[in-house]
Design a protein around this motif. Structure first.
Motif, PDB file in Angstrom:
ATOM      1  N   HIS A  86      47.911  89.739 108.906  1.00  0.00           N
ATOM      2  CA  HIS A  86      47.667  89.137 110.045  1.00  0.00           C
ATOM      3  C   HIS A  86      46.566  87.806 109.625  1.00  0.00           C
ATOM      4  O   HIS A  86      45.901  88.165 108.642  1.00  0.00           O
ATOM      5  CB  HIS A  86      46.785  89.832 111.338  1.00  0.00           C
ATOM      6  N   PHE A 124      55.166  88.400 113.303  1.00  0.00           N
ATOM      7  CA  PHE A 124      54.440  88.355 114.319  1.00  0.00           C
ATOM      8  C   PHE A 124      54.894  88.059 115.679  1.00  0.00           C
ATOM      9  O   PHE A 124      56.071  87.260 115.653  1.00  0.00           O
ATOM     10  CB  PHE A 124      53.150  87.232 114.091  1.00  0.00           C
ATOM     11  N   ARG A 125      54.533  88.393 116.663  1.00  0.00           N
ATOM     12  CA  ARG A 125      54.717  88.154 118.018  1.00  0.00           C
ATOM     13  C   ARG A 125      53.667  87.490 118.827  1.00  0.00           C
ATOM     14  O   ARG A 125      52.485  87.793 118.525  1.00  0.00           O
ATOM     15  CB  ARG A 125      55.519  89.420 118.659  1.00  0.00           C
ATOM     16  N   LEU A 126      53.768  86.647 119.969  1.00  0.00           N
ATOM     17  CA  LEU A 126      52.858  86.123 120.758  1.00  0.00           C
ATOM     18  C   LEU A 126      52.645  86.984 121.877  1.00  0.00           C
ATOM     19  O   LEU A 126      53.624  87.479 122.453  1.00  0.00           O
ATOM     20  CB  LEU A 126      53.653  84.947 120.988  1.00  0.00           C
ATOM     21  N   ARG A 136      50.885  87.466 125.305  1.00  0.00           N
ATOM     22  CA  ARG A 136      50.238  86.805 126.416  1.00  0.00           C
ATOM     23  C   ARG A 136      49.446  87.702 127.542  1.00  0.00           C
ATOM     24  O   ARG A 136      50.167  88.423 127.884  1.00  0.00           O
ATOM     25  CB  ARG A 136      51.328  85.950 127.239  1.00  0.00           C
ATOM     26  N   TYR A 191      46.232  83.821 124.675  1.00  0.00           N
ATOM     27  CA  TYR A 191      47.255  84.203 123.754  1.00  0.00           C
ATOM     28  C   TYR A 191      46.849  84.721 122.582  1.00  0.00           C
ATOM     29  O   TYR A 191      45.701  84.393 122.075  1.00  0.00           O
ATOM     30  CB  TYR A 191      48.159  82.885 123.397  1.00  0.00           C
ATOM     31  N   SER A 192      47.631  85.741 121.980  1.00  0.00           N
ATOM     32  CA  SER A 192      47.058  86.101 120.673  1.00  0.00           C
ATOM     33  C   SER A 192      48.379  86.588 119.856  1.00  0.00           C
ATOM     34  O   SER A 192      49.357  86.429 120.231  1.00  0.00           O
ATOM     35  CB  SER A 192      46.195  87.305 120.724  1.00  0.00           C
ATOM     36  N   THR A 193      48.229  86.672 118.528  1.00  0.00           N
ATOM     37  CA  THR A 193      49.339  87.275 117.883  1.00  0.00           C
ATOM     38  C   THR A 193      48.869  88.644 117.494  1.00  0.00           C
ATOM     39  O   THR A 193      48.171  89.267 117.146  1.00  0.00           O
ATOM     40  CB  THR A 193      49.522  86.496 116.587  1.00  0.00           C
ATOM     41  N   GLU A 194      50.261  89.431 117.305  1.00  0.00           N
ATOM     42  CA  GLU A 194      50.095  90.670 116.810  1.00  0.00           C
ATOM     43  C   GLU A 194      51.431  90.963 115.601  1.00  0.00           C
ATOM     44  O   GLU A 194      52.211  90.532 115.955  1.00  0.00           O
ATOM     45  CB  GLU A 194      50.517  91.629 118.051  1.00  0.00           C
ATOM     46  N   SER A 195      51.130  91.504 114.799  1.00  0.00           N
ATOM     47  CA  SER A 195      51.801  91.787 113.669  1.00  0.00           C
ATOM     48  C   SER A 195      52.836  92.909 114.026  1.00  0.00           C
ATOM     49  O   SER A 195      52.455  93.966 114.680  1.00  0.00           O
ATOM     50  CB  SER A 195      51.245  92.365 112.490  1.00  0.00           C
TER      51      SER A 195
END
Length: 139
Positions: free
Chosen positions: A42, A109-111, A113, A123-127
């Motif tokens: 990440h 990664f996925r976004l 919401r 919004y954040s990102t997650e591995s």
């Protein structure tokens, strides 16, 4: 997805010869070399796990490449990076880092919401690596 973190991350993977030249450059600049690994790359995960101790007293690029090879054998499905620490007064920081090993399947990664107060959206990102490993196997 190809993770692009650190120096040379937009270039094709470095060969062992190119890695040795970069390590020698860092050693010529009197930097200490360290090797780090992670399965979760990440962008905010800046503290990867150290592989062994930082090599403050090793001045042979071939010896450091041997440690890189050992890290590759130990963690073949992890990201491995080499970092150079400059201990010069007023610098005292990592001045270069580059990835020397990638897993065969980079998870990406996925976004995420999230709706919060009012009509705000965060919004954040997650591995994806976080979700695919069984509990207790990551840390």
């Amino acid at each position: 997805m190809r993770i692009t973190q650190g120096t040379f991350s937009f270039l094709p993977d470095l060969t062992n010869e190119q890695i040795t030249k970069q390590i020698q450059y860092c050693l010529d600049k009197r930097c200490a070399i360290g090797i780090e690994t992670t399965d979760d790359p990440h962008p905010r995960n800046t503290y990867w796990e150290m592989f062994g101790m930082p090599m403050f007293d090793l001045h042979d690029a071939a010896g450091i490449l041997a440690e890189v090879e050992e890290a590759r054998r130990t963690f073949p499905n992890h990201y491995i990076r080499v970092m150079a620490f400059d201990s010069t007064h007023t610098v005292e920081s990592v001045v270069i880092s580059f990835i020397v090993n990638r897993p065969k399947d980079e998870p990406g990664f996925r976004l995420v919401r999230q709706e919060v107060d009012g009509r705000k959206i965060r919004y954040s990102t997650e591995s994806y690596a976080v979700n695919r490993a069984p509990e207790g196997s990551r840390y």
